[in-house]
Scaffold this motif. Sequence first.
Motif, short mmCIF file in Angstrom:
data_model
loop_
_atom_site.label_atom_id
_atom_site.label_comp_id
_atom_site.label_asym_id
_atom_site.label_seq_id
_atom_site.Cartn_x
_atom_site.Cartn_y
_atom_site.Cartn_z
N ARG A 28 38.41 35.92 34.92
CA ARG A 28 37.65 34.93 35.70
C ARG A 28 38.34 34.69 37.03
NH1 ARG A 28 37.29 29.14 36.00
NH2 ARG A 28 38.97 28.89 34.46
N ARG A 29 37.57 34.80 38.12
CA ARG A 29 38.10 34.62 39.46
C ARG A 29 38.01 33.16 39.88
NH1 ARG A 29 41.04 38.08 42.23
NH2 ARG A 29 39.49 39.70 42.71
N LYS A 30 39.11 32.67 40.44
CA LYS A 30 39.15 31.31 40.95
C LYS A 30 39.83 31.33 42.31
CE LYS A 30 38.83 26.77 40.67
NZ LYS A 30 37.53 26.06 40.63
N TYR A 31 39.26 30.62 43.28
CA TYR A 31 39.82 30.59 44.62
C TYR A 31 40.44 29.22 44.89
CZ TYR A 31 37.22 34.90 45.52
OH TYR A 31 36.76 36.17 45.46
N ILE A 32 41.67 29.23 45.39
CA ILE A 32 42.36 27.99 45.74
C ILE A 32 42.73 28.04 47.21
CG2 ILE A 32 43.26 27.67 43.41
CD1 ILE A 32 45.96 28.68 44.43
N PRO A 33 42.78 26.90 47.90
CA PRO A 33 43.08 26.90 49.34
C PRO A 33 44.54 27.25 49.61
CG PRO A 33 42.86 24.65 48.52
CD PRO A 33 42.45 25.56 47.40
N GLY A 82 43.31 35.27 39.35
CA GLY A 82 42.65 35.81 38.18
C GLY A 82 43.09 35.08 36.93
N ILE A 83 42.14 34.64 36.12
CA ILE A 83 42.45 33.89 34.89
C ILE A 83 41.97 34.72 33.70
CG2 ILE A 83 42.13 31.72 33.66
CD1 ILE A 83 41.44 30.41 36.32
N ASP A 92 48.19 23.63 28.83
CA ASP A 92 47.14 23.03 29.66
C ASP A 92 46.55 24.04 30.65
OD1 ASP A 92 49.47 23.31 31.08
OD2 ASP A 92 49.25 21.43 32.21
N ALA A 93 46.80 25.34 30.43
CA ALA A 93 46.29 26.35 31.36
C ALA A 93 44.78 26.46 31.26
CB ALA A 93 46.94 27.71 31.07
N ALA A 94 44.16 26.88 32.37
CA ALA A 94 42.71 27.05 32.39
C ALA A 94 42.29 28.18 31.46
CB ALA A 94 42.23 27.33 33.82
N SER A 95 41.11 28.04 30.87
CA SER A 95 40.60 29.05 29.94
C SER A 95 39.90 30.17 30.71
CB SER A 95 39.62 28.41 28.95
OG SER A 95 38.55 27.81 29.64
N GLY A 96 39.75 31.32 30.05
CA GLY A 96 39.10 32.47 30.67
C GLY A 96 37.59 32.45 30.48
N TRP A 145 44.50 46.40 31.40
CA TRP A 145 44.52 45.13 32.16
C TRP A 145 44.30 45.40 33.65
CZ3 TRP A 145 49.45 44.20 28.97
CH2 TRP A 145 49.11 43.67 27.72
N LEU A 146 44.83 46.50 34.15
CA LEU A 146 44.64 46.81 35.57
C LEU A 146 43.17 47.09 35.88
CD1 LEU A 146 47.70 49.15 36.28
CD2 LEU A 146 47.40 46.79 37.02
N ARG A 147 42.46 47.72 34.96
CA ARG A 147 41.08 48.14 35.18
C ARG A 147 40.05 47.16 34.65
NH1 ARG A 147 44.44 52.20 35.16
NH2 ARG A 147 44.01 54.12 36.34
N ALA A 148 40.49 46.00 34.19
CA ALA A 148 39.55 45.00 33.68
C ALA A 148 38.66 44.48 34.80
CB ALA A 148 40.31 43.85 33.03
N GLY A 149 37.39 44.27 34.49
CA GLY A 149 36.47 43.73 35.48
C GLY A 149 36.78 42.29 35.84
N ILE A 150 36.29 41.86 37.00
CA ILE A 150 36.54 40.51 37.50
C ILE A 150 35.21 39.78 37.63
CG2 ILE A 150 37.41 39.14 39.42
CD1 ILE A 150 39.40 41.34 39.99
N LEU A 151 35.11 38.63 37.00
CA LEU A 151 33.91 37.80 37.08
C LEU A 151 34.07 36.82 38.22
CD1 LEU A 151 31.18 36.93 35.84
CD2 LEU A 151 32.48 35.32 34.41
N GLU A 152 33.28 37.02 39.28
CA GLU A 152 33.36 36.15 40.45
C GLU A 152 32.71 34.80 40.15
OE1 GLU A 152 34.88 36.55 43.19
OE2 GLU A 152 35.36 38.69 43.28
#
Length: 430
Positions: free
Chosen positions: A56-61, A71-72, A17-21, A165-172
């Motif tokens: 994929r970037r996701k922000y949680i409180p 990061g997903i 049930d994990a979120a998709s990228g 994986w360390l240098r992978a870009g991040i989609l805000e």
Amino acid sequence: MINQDVLRLCFYRLRKDAASGVDKVTFQDYERNLEKNLADLTDRLRRKAYRARLVRRKYIPKGNGKLRPLGIPVLEDKLLQMAVTQILLAIYEADFLPCSFGYRPGISAHAAVKTLQDELQFGRHNFVVEADIKGFFDNLRWEWLERMLEQRIADGALLNLIRKWLRAGILEEDGRVVHPQTGTPQGGVISPVLANIYLHFVLDLWFERVVKPKQHGRCRMIRYADDFVACFQYQHEAAAFEAALKTRLAKFGLEVAPDKTKTLRFGRNGGPHNGRFDFLGFEFYWEPDRKGNPRVKRRTATKKHMGAMQRMRDWIKEHRHQKLSQTMKTLKAKLQGTWNYYGVIGNYRRMQLLYDATCRAVYKWLNRRSQRQSLTWPAVNRLLARFQVPRPRIVEKRDCMPCQLELSLCQHLVNFPRKLMHPLANARAS
């Protein structure tokens, strides 16, 4: 070692049930053509044609009102990271020290909390340095991590996978693509073991080989990921450690969080001068037991406790329109998860306060689903019992001391039937 059979085993260890990228591929989508997908992935690995996708970037409180960045990765990256994580664990489990408790197989946060309690109770410590690393996952230095990995790993292909994986870009969330120069995405499958390896060299080995031999009194450190507590017998040694800690972390691009780092009195003879501190969601404090002897006790940290009650009220308010069976099913899972983590000896009162607040919220908001009150308190109690909503329960078991084992054995022999004692005595005599 990363072949199709290993990838298949690792695939079924992923959360369904994990979120998709960024590619929107879910566990079920990938599973439909699993063998074909695994064969294609294995072939790309062998041809060195595999490329890491955007994260994929996701922000949680967070509990302090701030947001925690997660990061997903895409599912295929998660799958490969799971396989590499198993390899790294097999290598570094032999190196990790007993002070490291985070993200290791067979070791839980409860083990760290219980070990810390026993150390403070029986270890002749008088001072505690509570520390937290500020933005650890975002400030981890790649060059240092690669040097640490090269100490035990000579396979260039495996190291290149980790570099990708360390240098992978991040989609805000706003659509921007960011290319960071430090850190590893918090939430990735491989991030916890990389964090453990980094702090193994930065903190654990430094404390055991440099700090500990210089101390005249007893000292010990307990670390869970980037949260750690160091216990000292003397105040000047605790103060010296706190000062040296800042210099040590700065060498590796890290710094302590000023609002979460402090030295406080915490000893058996401290009396009213003893302080209190939080570790892994629990508050540690001294308090006399029923016989008047000082004991180190644990309870839910005040901020965590107040935040949990508020979140429970808000959740019941927002979901009161759902079907009753669905609401109660989710409520049952939420409370059961809370009892499983916070159900330690001495914490029943705060768990009961959370349960009472939950019951009041259920009574208030279910009665507001219509224009007239339809539920009484006896009806709410029957409703909770019908859907088997769990009440607070202590799940931690008391340690059975050797003297208790011997006592129980003696009682068992005393109550042993005489007709069975005679053959036993004859066998011992012979």
